[in-house]
Design a protein around this motif. Structure first.
Motif, mmCIF file in Angstrom:
data_model
loop_
_atom_site.group_PDB
_atom_site.id
_atom_site.type_symbol
_atom_site.label_atom_id
_atom_site.label_comp_id
_atom_site.label_asym_id
_atom_site.label_seq_id
_atom_site.Cartn_x
_atom_site.Cartn_y
_atom_site.Cartn_z
ATOM 1 N N LYS A 78 2.308 -2.622 -6.530
ATOM 2 C CA LYS A 78 1.839 -3.741 -5.728
ATOM 3 C C LYS A 78 0.938 -4.663 -6.545
ATOM 4 N N PRO A 79 0.973 -5.964 -6.299
ATOM 5 C CA PRO A 79 0.043 -6.871 -6.986
ATOM 6 C C PRO A 79 -1.384 -6.609 -6.516
ATOM 7 N N VAL A 80 -2.326 -6.778 -7.420
ATOM 8 C CA VAL A 80 -3.725 -6.565 -7.053
ATOM 9 C C VAL A 80 -4.304 -7.794 -6.355
ATOM 10 N N ASN A 81 -3.773 -8.952 -6.680
ATOM 11 C CA ASN A 81 -4.079 -10.207 -5.977
ATOM 12 C C ASN A 81 -2.778 -10.962 -5.793
ATOM 13 N N ARG A 99 -7.360 -19.335 -1.720
ATOM 14 C CA ARG A 99 -7.086 -19.698 -3.107
ATOM 15 C C ARG A 99 -7.243 -18.479 -4.003
ATOM 16 N N VAL A 100 -6.364 -18.385 -4.971
ATOM 17 C CA VAL A 100 -6.445 -17.370 -6.022
ATOM 18 C C VAL A 100 -6.483 -18.118 -7.346
ATOM 19 N N GLY A 133 -11.110 -16.946 0.605
ATOM 20 C CA GLY A 133 -10.306 -17.146 1.803
ATOM 21 C C GLY A 133 -10.894 -16.377 2.959
ATOM 22 N N ARG A 134 -10.087 -15.492 3.558
ATOM 23 C CA ARG A 134 -10.565 -14.701 4.681
ATOM 24 C C ARG A 134 -11.705 -13.780 4.269
ATOM 25 N N THR A 135 -11.703 -13.378 2.996
ATOM 26 C CA THR A 135 -12.819 -12.668 2.366
ATOM 27 C C THR A 135 -13.016 -13.320 1.008
ATOM 28 N N SER A 136 -13.764 -12.703 0.140
ATOM 29 C CA SER A 136 -13.877 -13.182 -1.234
ATOM 30 C C SER A 136 -13.786 -11.970 -2.150
#
Length: 269
Positions: free
Chosen positions: A70-73, A102-103, A40-43
């Motif tokens: 917190k979620p890591v992704n 996208r994850v 996305g904005r990064t990878s």
């Protein structure tokens, strides 16, 4: 309310349960050994490990490690979650188009899958608001500093409302800015503007009790201290304050993991 649980499901069962949950608007949690890719904005890439994957009916997708709150992704709501079998493994994909992100979580081994047909119409009501912090400080100024006395609450300036004007034991004026969430560099900038405004105007509040208290104590009214008050602050923010002659006071009793505390930006750390 419906809860369905599968122990050690095969890839096909993980995919089937995911598709059914998405179709029916149910929550899904997958306990798995997986790896995660983000584009996305990064990878980004997260290697194999034991995690919990959470898919919500609004398209929210979360990847939680065994530690940390917190979620890591993650993928925020508004997108979509899908599932497929690829090379003999279940793959869960969360995506959205604006912005394009996208994850993808590749499940190497699924330990359990739980479907929860949940309903929740309650509205979150947060206690410990900034207004309550103001009331607490106004009634107990000593929590900021022994001998501190509040002179004026919410004084309007060209830069906005200063939360408190106070005077310390030595008669020095103190500009106090209060924040409900973790202090950020933006908050530091705001306090610095208020202090500069006071200095540039040579003590805009000289007709107030601040001036009279300063004179009574034999102090120069043009001296002014700046104090940022918040539940917490990163070392970067504290250093910026110290380097500019400003101060930080932490009120940890107002610290929370609720939604407000998430507003700090990555640039503030």
């Amino acid at each position: 309310m419906v809860v369905e649980h599968l122990d050690a499901p095969d890839p096909e069962s993980v995919v089937e349960a995911t598709k059914a949950a998405v179709r029916d608007g149910a929550m899904l949690t997958v306990s798995a050994n997986c790896q995660v890719e983000y584009e996305g904005r990064t990878s980004g890439h997260l290697g194999r490990g034991d995690r919990i994957l959470v898919a919500k009916p609004d398209g929210t997708f979360l990847v939680h490690q065994p530690t940390g709150h917190k979620p890591v992704n993650w993928m925020p709501g508004g997108g979509s979650v899908s599932a497929r079998v690829s090379e003999g493994e279940a793959v869960l994909l969360a995506r959205r188009t604006n912005p394009s992100e996208r994850v993808e979580a590749r499940v190497h081994e699924a330990y359990a899958v739980t479907r929860f047909d949940a309903t929740d119409g309650a509205t979150y009501e947060e206690s410990g608001t900034e207004a309550e912090m103001h009331e607490y400080i106004e009634s107990n100024p000593a929590v900021l500093e022994k001998g501190l006395r509040i002179v004026e609450h919410e004084r309007e300036t060209k830069y906005g409302f200063v939360d408190f004007y106070a005077v310390d034991e030595e008669g020095t004026p103190v500009v106090v800015e209060v924040k409900r969430i973790q202090a950020t560099l933006n908050h530091f900038d705001q306090l610095q503007r208020y202090v500069s405004l006071y200095e540039e105007s040579n003590g805009e509040v000289r007709d107030t009790e601040v001036e009279r208290a300063s004179i009574a104590n034999g102090e120069a009214a043009s001296d002014v201290r700046g104090m940022l008050v918040a539940p917490s602050a990163s070392e970067r923010v504290k250093r910026a304050l110290r380097d500019n002659g400003l101060e930080f006071v932490g009120l940890s009793e107002f610290e929370t993991d609720a939604k407000g505390s998430m507003e700090a930006k990555l640039s503030d750390f």
